[in-house]
Design a protein around this motif. Structure first.
Motif, mmCIF file in Angstrom:
data_model
loop_
_atom_site.group_PDB
_atom_site.id
_atom_site.type_symbol
_atom_site.label_atom_id
_atom_site.label_comp_id
_atom_site.label_asym_id
_atom_site.label_seq_id
_atom_site.Cartn_x
_atom_site.Cartn_y
_atom_site.Cartn_z
ATOM 1 N N VAL A 1 0.829 -1.210 0.000
ATOM 2 C CA VAL A 1 0.000 0.000 0.000
ATOM 3 C C VAL A 1 0.869 1.268 0.000
ATOM 4 O O VAL A 1 0.499 2.279 -0.592
ATOM 5 N N ARG A 2 2.030 1.224 0.655
ATOM 6 C CA ARG A 2 2.872 2.425 0.701
ATOM 7 C C ARG A 2 3.665 2.538 -0.597
ATOM 8 O O ARG A 2 4.779 2.036 -0.724
ATOM 9 N N THR A 3 3.092 3.252 -1.565
ATOM 10 C CA THR A 3 3.705 3.366 -2.889
ATOM 11 C C THR A 3 4.663 4.558 -2.921
ATOM 12 O O THR A 3 4.462 5.527 -3.656
ATOM 13 N N GLU A 4 5.685 4.482 -2.088
ATOM 14 C CA GLU A 4 6.721 5.512 -2.019
ATOM 15 C C GLU A 4 7.889 4.897 -1.250
ATOM 16 O O GLU A 4 7.802 3.769 -0.773
ATOM 17 N N SER B 1 6.711 10.521 -1.057
ATOM 18 C CA SER B 1 5.597 11.295 -1.597
ATOM 19 C C SER B 1 4.927 12.053 -0.458
ATOM 20 O O SER B 1 4.488 11.454 0.517
ATOM 21 N N PRO B 2 4.857 13.382 -0.597
ATOM 22 C CA PRO B 2 4.321 14.207 0.495
ATOM 23 C C PRO B 2 2.894 13.819 0.875
ATOM 24 O O PRO B 2 2.493 13.982 2.022
ATOM 25 N N THR C 1 -5.047 9.317 13.166
ATOM 26 C CA THR C 1 -4.472 10.189 14.201
ATOM 27 C C THR C 1 -3.066 10.645 13.850
ATOM 28 O O THR C 1 -2.467 11.432 14.562
ATOM 29 N N SER C 2 -2.486 10.137 12.746
ATOM 30 C CA SER C 2 -1.107 10.517 12.446
ATOM 31 C C SER C 2 -1.071 11.753 11.559
ATOM 32 O O SER C 2 -2.072 12.162 10.985
ATOM 33 N N VAL C 3 0.134 12.307 11.463
ATOM 34 C CA VAL C 3 0.337 13.573 10.752
ATOM 35 C C VAL C 3 -0.318 13.592 9.384
ATOM 36 O O VAL C 3 -0.124 12.679 8.586
ATOM 37 N N ALA C 4 -1.048 14.633 9.093
ATOM 38 C CA ALA C 4 -1.535 14.916 7.746
ATOM 39 C C ALA C 4 -2.246 13.745 7.076
ATOM 40 O O ALA C 4 -2.111 13.525 5.884
#
Ligand SMILES: Cc1cc2nc3c(=O)[nH]c(=O)nc-3n(C[C@H](O)[C@H](O)[C@H](O)COP(=O)(O)OP(=O)(O)OC[C@H]3O[C@@H](n4cnc5c(N)ncnc54)[C@H](O)[C@@H]3O)c2cc1C
Ligand code: SF4
Ligand code: SF4
Lengths: 544, 114
Positions: free
Chosen positions: A492-495, A509-510, A531-534
């Protein structure tokens, strides 16, 4: 218990205990948890798969610890140092709490007699602990606090009451050949990370058991894509102490220098070379004075060399990178609040078994955060579990319980061969070209294999007739579960972020600056942590 | 892997049976423990650190069993060498107390890397 899993050989009469708090695992996290709970007046039992004091990743090695004076400038520097490496996923309030609690608890350790060395001003230097000494003291302290220790007693499953609340655990005592169960008001999981039986120093007891047990009780995972830590070691050896390789040059068999290879930034180049040929090493950058200090600093680093008749400063020796998985990764059981409660009621998690993203995001690198996290999270989990258990009062011990364990314990399918399952998982998680250099196609094909292995471990292990056989089969199931959460998250984390490297998505990826939660057994899911950043609006991804 | 329980040195205290994290040894009535599950050995050297009689030898090879010769190990000073380095045993100072190399090492590492 009526639905106890069965082992067909004759076992001795079960050991049945009650406690306010049961701690599973007796490394740093488990012993700090047990001490903390006992100090708050709870009756505590601690069960370890091996021997509390000699087992786990810290005992045979030793740790640098994130111990920083309470000076605002130094603290700010300490926090900033890993932010970028960790992909900006850490949380400042957790970093502050861990720095404070670690500072305080290490002072306890000094009071208890840990022989910290002194500097020229006669002050104790408290930045690291040698493993055997540290864990011997922790065992003594825990015993003095009245904790009952069960050694060689792996937990196999959690026990739930009929509302699904965690209320104990059950396992086997391998040396007494008998089952054990502990009815408890609350349970702390401190079973360490998962290194997939790679033989990295001290890690073969760490097979992800806690994650599987937690998931069966409703726990969730976080950061499982940050699970591909590898450490340098002489090729023949278990001693994965990487720090001294800063003084190394790395060469091909013919003696030519491998351009760009290095112990810190150049590890990928070493791994890439190892895919096709051996890599040799020599610590030729250490001058005479440094050599003397190195010996005093880490005696176990030199063990394999001295015994194999190698002088690492003047001889070339072959190296490998051994998998340490989540032990020096950062993923683990999701922490739901400041007491280190999990999302499963009655269940707490600490140390490597829990996610460490809160303080170091997606990367731990040269240690110290892990040791600080084990101390602090253990302390909080023990305290939280004690408060919860004591608030239940008598009710805690009048509950009817059932075992939550499924895979490899309560057969729902055909027989399987444990050794084959272990080989199957290892062939997906060990190779650098699958786990270190990740791709869409590679992860997908691994997940297909791993899903097949998961179906297989729903059956009856062929080794189920012996106590050791059951332990190993259950460990194999836990490794399969861990690997599936790892690769589903990595997919899932495509970065590329923290230690997670996607060859097909080499940039950070921002838009993906958030933590990933995962979980599920037959069906594995992954979603952003709101709950995590952005974090964007949660989108769930399911893989069967 | 663990390769040797010295029959002449062992005092049958069974500490190794107790501390080995992966349960490699079995107790023997009236004798030295036996290496019962060698393939389970994780080469962590903890049994050696605890053995009060310097009777155990863990070879550095983690993947393969190798032949060892007790007399030769004694000649080379390897039986009990790790316990000595850790500083355990009567009259010894714990290695942990001896030095703090951190500052020195960090400075040196900085120099090597830049
Ligand atoms: C070679 C090496 C060097 C390291 N150096 C550093 C460093 O310098 N700095 C740093 O911060 N970190 C370092 N780390 C990481 C650090 O060792 C760990 O973060 C730390 O040990 C975590 O503590 P823990 O109590 O969570 O787990 P562990 O110390 O691994 O202990 C887990 C315990 O749980 C027990 N257990 C497992 N499964 C079960 C079960 N089913 N039932 C009962 N008990 C079970 C095990 O027997 C073990 O005793 C290093 C790791 C390695 C491998
Ligand atoms: S610890 Fe040493 S002395 Fe004690 S039983 Fe084992 S080998 Fe013998
Ligand atoms: S080296 Fe470690 S795993 Fe091997 S026998 Fe000794 S204590 Fe057990």
């Amino acid at each position: 218990m009526s639905d106890a899993f069965s082992i067909s050989t004759q076992q001795n009469e079960p050991l049945e205990l009650t406690a306010d708090v049961l701690v599973i695992g007796g490394g740093p996290a488990g012993t700090w948890a047990a001490w903390s709970a006992a100090s708050k007046g709870a009756r505590v039992v601690l069960a370890d798969k091996g021997y509390c004091g000699a087992s786990g990743a810290t005992a045979p090695s030793g740790v640098g610890v994130w111990y920083v004076q309470p000076d605002p400038e130094e603290r700010a520097k300490a926090k900033a140092s890993r932010e970028a490496l960790g992909g900006f996923l850490a949380d400042h309030s957790w970093m502050d709490r861990v720095l404070d609690q670690t500072y305080e608890n290490v002072a306890h350790l000094a009071q208890w007699g840990y022989p910290f060395p002194t500097n020229e001003r006669g002050e104790q230097v408290r930045r690291g602990m040698q493993g055997p000494e540290y864990m011997k003291i922790m065992r003594k302290v825990v015993k003095q606090a009245g904790v009952k220790i069960l050694d060689h007693s792996p937990a196999l499953e959690l026990l739930l009451d009929f509302d699904g609340v965690v209320a104990g655990a059950a396992g086997v005592q391998r040396q007494e050949n008998r089952p054990w169960s502990v009815k408890a008001g609350a349970v702390v999981i401190a079973t360490g990370g998962c290194a997939f039986l790679s033989k990295a120093l001290g890690t073969n007891v760490l097979t992800g058991d806690g994650g599987l047990m937690a998931a069966e009780a409703g726990g969730e995972m976080s950061g499982m894509e940050f699970s591909n830590a590898y450490s340098l070691a002489p090729a023949f050896s278990s001693v994965t102490k990487s720090a001294y390789y800063s003084w190394a040059s790395f060469t091909y068999e013919d003696g030519r220098v491998i351009e760009g290879a290095g112990s810190q930034r150049g590890r990928s180049i070493i791994a890439k070379t190892l895919l096709t040929q051996p890599v040799f090493c020599q610590l030729d950058k250490a001058d005479d004075e440094t050599q003397v200090w190195m010996r005093k600093g880490q005696p176990n680093f030199f063990l394999p060399f001295d015994r194999a008749g190698i002088n690492p400063f003047t001889d070339r020796f072959p190296v490998t990178m051994r998998l340490e998985g989540t032990v020096r990764g950062t993923g683990g059981i999701r922490i739901a609040d400041t007491t280190c409660a999990t999302t499963a009621p009655g269940l707490y998690a600490a140390g490597d078994a829990a996610t460490r993203e809160l303080i170091c995001g997606g990367f731990t690198g040269g240690g110290s955060h892990n040791a600080a996290w084990a101390i602090s999270s253990g302390y909080w989990a023990g305290g939280g579990a004690a408060a919860y258990a004591l608030s239940l009062g008598e009710k805690a011990h009048n509950r009817r319980l059932r075992g939550a364990g499924r895979a490899a314990l309560r057969p729902a399918g055909a027989g399987f061969d444990t050794a084959e399952i272990v080989r199957g998982v290892q062939s997906e998680v060990t190779p650098y070209d699958k786990n270190l250099f990740r791709t869409e196609a590679g992860l997908r094909s691994s997940l297909v294999e791993l899903n097949g292995l998961w179906r297989a471990v729903q059956g009856r292990p062929e080794s189920a007739s012996t106590t050791e056989g059951v332990i190993q089969a259950r460990q194999a199931a836990a490794m399969v579960a861990t690997a599936r959460w790892m690769y589903a998250s990595a997919h899932v984390r495509t970065e590329t972020r923290g230690m997670h490297k996607r060859v097909d998505h080499p940039a950070q990826s921002p838009e993906q600056q958030y933590r990933l939660l995962s979980g599920g057994l037959d069906t594995v899911w992954v979603k952003p942590d709101p709950t995590s950043v952005a974090a964007p609006a949660p989108k769930e991804t399911v893989s069967r | 892997m663990i390769e040797l329980v010295s029959q002449s040195r062992c005092i049958e205290c069974n500490l190794c049976v107790k501390v080995c994290p992966t349960n490699v040894f079995d107790e023997v009535d009236g004798g030295a423990p036996v290496i019962a599950r060698q393939s389970a050995c994780q080469t962590c050297f903890m049994c050696e650190v605890y053995c009060p009689a310097d009777a155990l030898y863990v070879a550095p090879e983690a993947e393969a069993s190798v032949a060892v010769d007790e007399d030769r190990l004694i000649d080379l000073g390897l039986l009990g060498s790790y316990r000595e380095a850790v500083g355990w045993g009567p009259g010894r100072t714990p290695g942990a107390a001896k030095v703090d190399a951190t500052d020195y090492m960090q400075e040196k590492i900085r120099k090597v890397l830049h």
